[in-house]
Scaffold this motif. Structure first.
Motif, mmCIF file in Angstrom:
data_model
loop_
_atom_site.group_PDB
_atom_site.id
_atom_site.type_symbol
_atom_site.label_atom_id
_atom_site.label_comp_id
_atom_site.label_asym_id
_atom_site.label_seq_id
_atom_site.Cartn_x
_atom_site.Cartn_y
_atom_site.Cartn_z
ATOM 1 N N HIS A 28 3.459 5.914 9.440
ATOM 2 C CA HIS A 28 2.687 7.198 9.102
ATOM 3 C C HIS A 28 2.018 7.801 10.139
ATOM 4 O O HIS A 28 1.733 7.174 11.129
ATOM 5 C CB HIS A 28 1.641 6.536 7.966
ATOM 6 N N TYR A 30 -0.645 8.409 10.954
ATOM 7 C CA TYR A 30 -1.942 8.019 11.451
ATOM 8 C C TYR A 30 -1.992 6.651 12.027
ATOM 9 O O TYR A 30 -3.156 6.219 12.553
ATOM 10 C CB TYR A 30 -2.923 7.681 9.810
ATOM 11 N N ASP A 44 4.894 11.817 6.724
ATOM 12 C CA ASP A 44 3.958 11.698 5.681
ATOM 13 C C ASP A 44 4.294 10.759 4.486
ATOM 14 O O ASP A 44 5.514 10.202 4.562
ATOM 15 C CB ASP A 44 3.463 13.044 5.108
ATOM 16 N N SER A 45 3.517 10.621 3.385
ATOM 17 C CA SER A 45 3.797 9.408 2.750
ATOM 18 C C SER A 45 5.098 9.790 1.852
ATOM 19 O O SER A 45 5.975 8.807 1.572
ATOM 20 C CB SER A 45 2.500 9.284 1.512
ATOM 21 N N PHE A 67 0.194 -0.145 0.004
ATOM 22 C CA PHE A 67 0.721 0.723 -1.224
ATOM 23 C C PHE A 67 1.898 1.104 -0.685
ATOM 24 O O PHE A 67 2.899 1.421 -1.513
ATOM 25 C CB PHE A 67 -0.206 1.584 -1.836
ATOM 26 N N MET A 68 1.987 1.641 0.371
ATOM 27 C CA MET A 68 3.322 2.480 1.075
ATOM 28 C C MET A 68 4.470 1.360 1.047
ATOM 29 O O MET A 68 5.798 1.639 0.800
ATOM 30 C CB MET A 68 3.095 2.871 2.704
ATOM 31 N N TYR A 116 -1.691 9.722 -7.637
ATOM 32 C CA TYR A 116 -1.424 9.666 -6.250
ATOM 33 C C TYR A 116 -0.678 8.229 -5.647
ATOM 34 O O TYR A 116 -1.036 7.183 -6.151
ATOM 35 C CB TYR A 116 -2.705 9.869 -5.649
ATOM 36 N N ASN A 118 -1.067 6.777 -3.210
ATOM 37 C CA ASN A 118 -2.214 5.935 -2.722
ATOM 38 C C ASN A 118 -2.914 4.740 -4.309
ATOM 39 O O ASN A 118 -4.143 5.104 -4.436
ATOM 40 C CB ASN A 118 -3.351 6.384 -2.145
ATOM 41 N N THR A 132 2.241 12.692 -3.978
ATOM 42 C CA THR A 132 1.853 12.604 -2.688
ATOM 43 C C THR A 132 1.057 13.796 -2.303
ATOM 44 O O THR A 132 1.336 14.866 -3.194
ATOM 45 C CB THR A 132 2.757 12.259 -1.600
ATOM 46 N N SER A 133 0.303 14.083 -1.317
ATOM 47 C CA SER A 133 -0.340 15.332 -1.135
ATOM 48 C C SER A 133 0.576 16.535 -0.849
ATOM 49 O O SER A 133 -0.196 17.621 -1.050
ATOM 50 C CB SER A 133 -1.393 15.096 0.193
ATOM 51 N N HIS A 180 -11.601 10.165 4.672
ATOM 52 C CA HIS A 180 -11.483 11.780 4.569
ATOM 53 C C HIS A 180 -12.818 12.222 3.630
ATOM 54 O O HIS A 180 -13.193 13.345 4.059
ATOM 55 C CB HIS A 180 -10.277 12.138 3.610
ATOM 56 N N SER A 230 -0.727 18.742 3.551
ATOM 57 C CA SER A 230 -0.395 17.186 3.778
ATOM 58 C C SER A 230 -0.249 17.070 5.236
ATOM 59 O O SER A 230 -0.035 17.923 5.913
ATOM 60 C CB SER A 230 0.982 16.722 2.967
ATOM 61 N N THR A 231 -0.061 15.788 5.586
ATOM 62 C CA THR A 231 0.126 15.593 7.161
ATOM 63 C C THR A 231 1.359 16.098 7.917
ATOM 64 O O THR A 231 1.246 16.684 8.791
ATOM 65 C CB THR A 231 -0.220 13.971 7.690
#
Ligand code: 13P
Ligand code: SF4
Length: 319
Positions: A28, A30, A44-45, A67-68, A116, A118, A132-133, A180, A230-231
């Motif tokens: 990911h 992050y 991203d997710s 969770f991923m 979501y 997550n 996802t976002s 966040h 999203s990222t």
């Protein structure tokens, strides 16, 4: 041996074990910079979930959070999914339990549940759609307008989606990601004063996202320079934009990738303390151990996986 020599030896060993095991490494945005740098797929997710189904690897090493890896295991029951550190959880996923969701559903028996990504596998199994976002708005738009929606667990993403879609029959769970939520409106305003020409990139999970939308509509934040993304979309945007300075309102790990892809541009964190402790638990040493010792295998009980897979497959196919 210097730290750099140690790291390059670890990277070599990881490559050898990856080949031996026909493994793929997903990370990911992050993750720690050195973990991002060894990933076969970084994203991203949503893009990572999609990558798990498009690979011929036998083993998926998930450099992300629990969770991923669980989602990857549900989508790929025939593959081995490894999470290098079992403690890599998520405060947002912990903000709703399956019992809380069942009780909420009982109060709104005809509502459609949008979760979501997550969330735990058990919560996904009680949901109709995952999102996802990057596709939450598209997913909510795909649901008939007269249907009541229960959106969980992130309140900031929920209010962003509600605002974008104009749905007034959407109930939002009051959960949050502690990383966040810690990016406050005043953080953004302060950094913006110091960098008035910068574009502002805000993740919809942020504590400042709702106020950013409001301040943007009021013209307090520059309308043409404020983006809620999203990222994965933040990375695309910073590459394609003609601007050379950006304020980044999300977990700071993404800045490594932004700088790598755009060495001539400048990226300033909205809050440099926005660091996800769970994402940072994955190290090169743990990735190597995961490959060598087959740990930690993530599995989901078959009944839960079966129930959760419909919601996850809807997520993969929309947006
Ligand atoms: P995306 O990468 O999908 O934007 O999600 C951010 C996040 O917080 C993952 O846990
Ligand atoms: Fe969870 Fe927040 Fe960390 Fe993402 S940044 S994994 S939502 S705690």
């Amino acid at each position: 041996m210097s730290v750099i020599e140690m790291q390059s030896r670890l990277v070599e060993e990881i490559q050898e074990w990856k080949e031996k095991r026909n493994a793929i490494i997903l990370a990911h945005n992050y993750e720690l910079p050195e973990v991002q740098d060894i990933a076969d797929v970084l994203g991203d997710s949503l893009s990572l979930a999609r990558a798990t189904v498009n690979t011929s690897a036998d083993v998926i090493v998930f450099c992300g959070v629990h969770f991923m890896a669980e989602t990857a295991a549900i989508l790929n029951p025939e593959k081995t999914v490894l999470l290098p550190d079992l403690e890599a959880g998520c405060s947002l996923a912990d903000s709703i339990t399956v019992d809380q969701l069942r009780a909420w559903k009982a109060q709104h028996p005809s509502a459609v549940v949008v979760a979501y990504v997550n969330t735990t596998a058990e919560v996904k199994a009680e949901s109709d759609y995952c999102c996802t976002s990057s596709n939450a708005v598209d997913i909510v738009r795909s649901i008939p307008e007269d249907k009541e929606i229960l959106f969980l667990p992130d309140m900031f993403l929920g209010s962003f989606v509600k605002n974008e879609t104009g749905r007034d029959n959407m109930h939002i769970w009051m959960g949050e990601c502690h990383v966040h939520a810690g990016i406050a409106p005043h953080d953004v305003e302060d950094v913006l004063k110091q960098h008035p020409k910068a574009e502002l990139l805000v993740h919809p999970e942020c504590g400042c996202s709702t106020s950013s939308m409001y301040l943007k509509s009021e013209g307090v934040l520059p309308k043409d320079k404020t983006y809620i993304l999203s990222t994965g979309n933040m990375l695309k945007h910073s590459k394609n934009s003609m601007t050379d300075e950006f304020i980044v309102a999300t977990e700071v790990g993404i800045i490594h990738q932004m700088e790598k892809q755009n060495p001539e541009k400048r990226f300033v964190p909205a809050n440099p303390k926005a660091v996800c402790p769970y994402m940072k638990m994955i190290t090169l040493e743990k990735v190597l151990d995961a490959l060598k010792e087959n740990k930690h295998i993530i599995t989901v009980p078959s009944e839960t996986a079966k129930q959760a897979s419909l919601a996850i497959e809807r997520m993969i196919s929309i947006g």
